[in-house]
Write an enzyme that holds these catalytic residues in place. Structure first.
Site, PDB file in Angstrom:
ATOM      1  N   LYS A 127      40.170  70.055  74.422  1.00 58.73           N
ATOM      2  CA  LYS A 127      39.808  71.461  74.649  1.00 58.73           C
ATOM      3  C   LYS A 127      39.174  71.985  73.374  1.00 58.73           C
ATOM      4  O   LYS A 127      39.446  71.455  72.289  1.00 58.73           O
ATOM      5  CB  LYS A 127      41.068  72.270  74.984  1.00 58.73           C
ATOM      6  CG  LYS A 127      40.798  73.598  75.657  1.00 58.73           C
ATOM      7  CD  LYS A 127      40.606  73.461  77.160  1.00 58.73           C
ATOM      8  CE  LYS A 127      40.207  74.784  77.789  1.00 58.73           C
ATOM      9  NZ  LYS A 127      40.177  74.706  79.254  1.00 58.73           N
ATOM     10  N   ASP A 167      34.902  77.458  80.099  1.00 60.57           N
ATOM     11  CA  ASP A 167      36.226  78.075  80.243  1.00 60.57           C
ATOM     12  C   ASP A 167      35.973  79.569  80.059  1.00 60.57           C
ATOM     13  O   ASP A 167      34.834  80.028  80.270  1.00 60.57           O
ATOM     14  CB  ASP A 167      37.206  77.516  79.194  1.00 60.57           C
ATOM     15  CG  ASP A 167      38.666  77.910  79.459  1.00 60.57           C
ATOM     16  OD1 ASP A 167      39.295  77.314  80.334  1.00 60.57           O
ATOM     17  OD2 ASP A 167      39.172  78.849  78.812  1.00 60.57           O
TER      18      ASP A 167
HETATM   19  P1  NDP Z   1      35.890  83.845  82.835  1.00 61.08           P
HETATM   20  O1  NDP Z   1      35.484  84.131  81.430  1.00 61.08           O
HETATM   21  O2  NDP Z   1      34.841  83.595  83.852  1.00 61.08           O
HETATM   22  O3  NDP Z   1      36.805  85.046  83.377  1.00 61.08           O
HETATM   23  C1  NDP Z   1      37.989  85.394  82.743  1.00 61.08           C
HETATM   24  C2  NDP Z   1      38.552  86.620  83.443  1.00 61.08           C
HETATM   25  O4  NDP Z   1      39.856  86.850  82.951  1.00 61.08           O
HETATM   26  C3  NDP Z   1      37.746  87.880  83.171  1.00 61.08           C
HETATM   27  O5  NDP Z   1      37.830  88.734  84.273  1.00 61.08           O
HETATM   28  C4  NDP Z   1      38.474  88.446  81.958  1.00 61.08           C
HETATM   29  O6  NDP Z   1      38.340  89.867  81.800  1.00 61.08           O
HETATM   30  C5  NDP Z   1      39.902  88.110  82.277  1.00 61.08           C
HETATM   31  N1  NDP Z   1      40.647  88.000  81.016  1.00 61.08           N
HETATM   32  C6  NDP Z   1      40.423  87.135  80.000  1.00 61.08           C
HETATM   33  N2  NDP Z   1      41.263  87.357  79.002  1.00 61.08           N
HETATM   34  C7  NDP Z   1      42.035  88.374  79.396  1.00 61.08           C
HETATM   35  C8  NDP Z   1      43.095  89.063  78.793  1.00 61.08           C
HETATM   36  N3  NDP Z   1      43.527  88.764  77.560  1.00 61.08           N
HETATM   37  N4  NDP Z   1      43.678  90.063  79.511  1.00 61.08           N
HETATM   38  C9  NDP Z   1      43.255  90.362  80.766  1.00 61.08           C
HETATM   39  N5  NDP Z   1      42.235  89.761  81.376  1.00 61.08           N
HETATM   40  C10 NDP Z   1      41.644  88.778  80.701  1.00 61.08           C
HETATM   41  O7  NDP Z   1      36.925  82.625  82.742  1.00 61.08           O
HETATM   42  P2  NDP Z   1      37.389  81.608  83.894  1.00 61.08           P
HETATM   43  O8  NDP Z   1      37.443  82.312  85.197  1.00 61.08           O
HETATM   44  O9  NDP Z   1      36.583  80.388  83.753  1.00 61.08           O
HETATM   45  O10 NDP Z   1      38.859  81.228  83.399  1.00 61.08           O
HETATM   46  C11 NDP Z   1      40.020  81.964  83.810  1.00 61.08           C
HETATM   47  C12 NDP Z   1      41.245  81.123  83.579  1.00 61.08           C
HETATM   48  O11 NDP Z   1      41.156  79.922  84.351  1.00 61.08           O
HETATM   49  C13 NDP Z   1      41.499  80.659  82.143  1.00 61.08           C
HETATM   50  O12 NDP Z   1      42.884  80.587  81.903  1.00 61.08           O
HETATM   51  C14 NDP Z   1      40.926  79.253  82.138  1.00 61.08           C
HETATM   52  O13 NDP Z   1      41.494  78.453  81.116  1.00 61.08           O
HETATM   53  C15 NDP Z   1      41.347  78.787  83.521  1.00 61.08           C
HETATM   54  N6  NDP Z   1      40.600  77.655  84.046  1.00 61.08           N
HETATM   55  C16 NDP Z   1      39.245  77.729  84.208  1.00 61.08           C
HETATM   56  C17 NDP Z   1      38.564  76.650  84.737  1.00 61.08           C
HETATM   57  C18 NDP Z   1      37.103  76.730  85.052  1.00 61.08           C
HETATM   58  O14 NDP Z   1      36.604  75.796  85.682  1.00 61.08           O
HETATM   59  N7  NDP Z   1      36.389  77.782  84.683  1.00 61.08           N
HETATM   60  C19 NDP Z   1      39.245  75.388  85.059  1.00 61.08           C
HETATM   61  C20 NDP Z   1      40.695  75.456  84.945  1.00 61.08           C
HETATM   62  C21 NDP Z   1      41.317  76.546  84.429  1.00 61.08           C
HETATM   63  P3  NDP Z   1      37.454  90.471  80.585  1.00 61.08           P
HETATM   64  O15 NDP Z   1      36.044  90.217  81.003  1.00 61.08           O
HETATM   65  O16 NDP Z   1      37.822  91.910  80.554  1.00 61.08           O
HETATM   66  O17 NDP Z   1      37.847  89.726  79.351  1.00 61.08           O
END
Ligand code: NDP
Length: 451
Positions: A127, A167
């Site tokens: 990662k 991510d």
């Molecule tokens: P994105 O950047 O596309 O979206 C993240 C979302 O989560 C946004 O809406 C963001 O809001 C919100 N968010 C992030 N940090 C915080 C926080 N501290 N408090 C509240 N909301 C928060 O990321 P992904 O959708 O790709 O990833 C989301 C999760 O899924 C992560 O944990 C990632 O590790 C996991 N994941 C992702 C994979 C993938 O293929 N993309 C695969 C497996 C797991 P804001 O814009 O306001 O920050």
């Protein structure tokens, strides 16, 4: 509870990785699950096998200098933790978020190792990322940052060495800029070095959708064990990024109604069911805040927004909860609210979004619980399918790729369920996922000797 024989392993991890609470939490959770497997196979305690699993093979930390639109020099810190390569090249995403530090990347790399093992595919765990905050940055700034980040990282990567993906904060645009810089630096069109690419230069169909779809497939299998389905269920999905958006798409196709979504500023409730096209317009086209959903939906719609300081999305009653934002976002208090509102299943789209206290509450209340390392493995599994397509210079149809994804998710579900049963805790997917993932990594490490 952790068994006595594994306590020194945890003690050593705490000592050696001081100030890294998320990494401690991830290791503790896995070690707590290993009691039954150690009792049955005490040989796993030999050759410091478990100690080695908890120690990353390599950690790279580097300076990322870049110039912003005002001509000012900015400095960020870049990370890549190459955790375990017993099963294949390191594989795992890059996260750009101001909260990123070495402990968070280490916890994610550790989880990734077991997740990748659960997919049954030949991929190790890693990662990376940076404390760079993409919010409010221009396209030019994002590109310059990505180019500077890759200018150091490229020497540690390769299609047979280490293959990053996206991510939080890293989507198709960022992968494109990083791939462009990698290609320029190496003078090689090595498509398999990054996954999550756009279709026109070597990406895989269904990769964008894969994590959200995969979590939905996993929950569907879990619900089916109790004769339930998504049809007619109320669903709450936190976050509104890649994972959350494609969870909405699949849940709706299974007849579920998503009534609330969030970002870090708060959450939106739409009792008519979230309008997917509006959501994509807000998040993917405008790259805007979830509160703007209301503007597009119109003031007569009845949808409303609650600021993050005023309440938690988990107060919204639902049958199925899918935390899909970030680590430790669903607390004990949230779990109590969900249980008292009658939640029946929780599936982690994000990595480690549920605190240990909250998991305990779900366990006690007999809520079905799918841990992220199993439930969100569809993303990395489809990344491995992207690597296969790149290696054979082929491109599969959406249907073919999605049906492989569905098959993989079903297999992961069944493997976790049968492992939990074999080790005396039927229905405990946390135990099942941790043991099944551990056994595959441990067997490979044993075969490769002390390296
Ligand atoms: P994105 O950047 O596309 O979206 C993240 C979302 O989560 C946004 O809406 C963001 O809001 C919100 N968010 C992030 N940090 C915080 C926080 N501290 N408090 C509240 N909301 C928060 O990321 P992904 O959708 O790709 O990833 C989301 C999760 O899924 C992560 O944990 C990632 O590790 C996991 N994941 C992702 C994979 C993938 O293929 N993309 C695969 C497996 C797991 P804001 O814009 O306001 O920050």
């Amino acid at each position: 509870m952790i068994v006595e024989k594994l306590q020194p392993v945890l003690d050593q991890v705490l000592l050696r990785n001081a100030g890294e609470p998320e990494f401690h939490q991830a290791v503790r959770e896995v070690l707590e699950s290993l009691g039954p497997v150690i009792a049955k196979h005490p040989d796993y305690l030999e050759h410091a096998l478990i100690e080695r699993i908890c120690e990353p093979e390599r950690q790279i930390i580097f300076r990322v200098p870049w110039v912003d639109d005002k001509g000012q020099v900015q400095i960020n810190r870049g990370f890549r933790v190459q955790f375990n390569s017993a099963l294949g090249p390191y594989k795992g995403g890059l996260r750009f978020h101001p909260s990123v530090n070495v402990g968070i990347i280490k916890f994610l790399g550790f989880e990734q190792t077991f997740k990748n093992a659960l997919t049954g595919m030949p991929i190790g765990g890693g990662k990376g990322g940076s404390d760079f905050n993409p919010r409010g940055r221009s396209d030019g700034e994002i590109m310059r940052f990505c180019q500077s980040f890759m200018t150091e990282l490229y020497r540690h990567l390769g299609e047979y060495t280490d293959v990053p993906a996206g991510d939080i904060g890293v989507g198709g645009r960022e992968i494109g800029y990083m791939f462009g810089q990698y290609k320029r630096l190496t003078n090689r069109y090595e498509a398999g070095v990054l996954t999550g690419k756009a279709l026109f230069y070597g990406g895989s169909r269904a990769r964008t959708e894969a994590t959200g779809y995969g979590n939905t497939y996993f929950i569907q299998s879990m619900l089916a064990t109790k004769g339930e389905s998504f049809d007619g269920k109320r669903v709450v999905i936190s976050g509104s990024g890649n994972v959350a958006i494609y969870s909405v798409e699949k849940v709706q196709s299974f007849g579920g109604k998503v009534v609330a979504m969030s970002d870090s500023s708060g959450y939106v409730v739409d009792e008519q069911g979230i309008d997917l096209e509006l959501l994509k317009q807000v998040k993917e086209v405008r790259r805007s805040r979830i509160s703007d959903y209301l503007q597009l939906k119109g003031s007569q719609s009845g949808a409303y927004f609650v600021g993050a300081e005023k309440g938690s999305i988990w107060d919204v009653p639902c049958d199925v909860a899918m935390p899909s934002a970030t680590q430790n976002e669903l607390t004990g208090k949230d779990a109590r609210a969900l249980v008292s509102n009658g939640v029946i299943a929780v599936g982690e789209g994000a990595n480690m979004p549920t605190t240990p206290e909250a998991i305990g509450i779900f366990r006690q209340a007999n809520v079905m619980f799918a841990p992220g390392k199993a439930a969100n493995a569809g993303g990395v599994a489809t990344s491995a399918l992207e690597m296969q397509q790149n290696a054979s210079r082929d491109s599969w149809s959406f249907e073919q790729t999605e049906s492989r994804l569905a098959e993989i998710m079903r297999a992961i579900h069944d493997n976790c369920a049968s492992t939990a049963e074999e080790f005396g805790s039927p229905g405990d997917y946390v135990l099942g996922a941790n043991i099944a993932g551990f056994v595959r990594v441990a067997e490979a490490m044993r075969a490769l000797g002390v390296v």
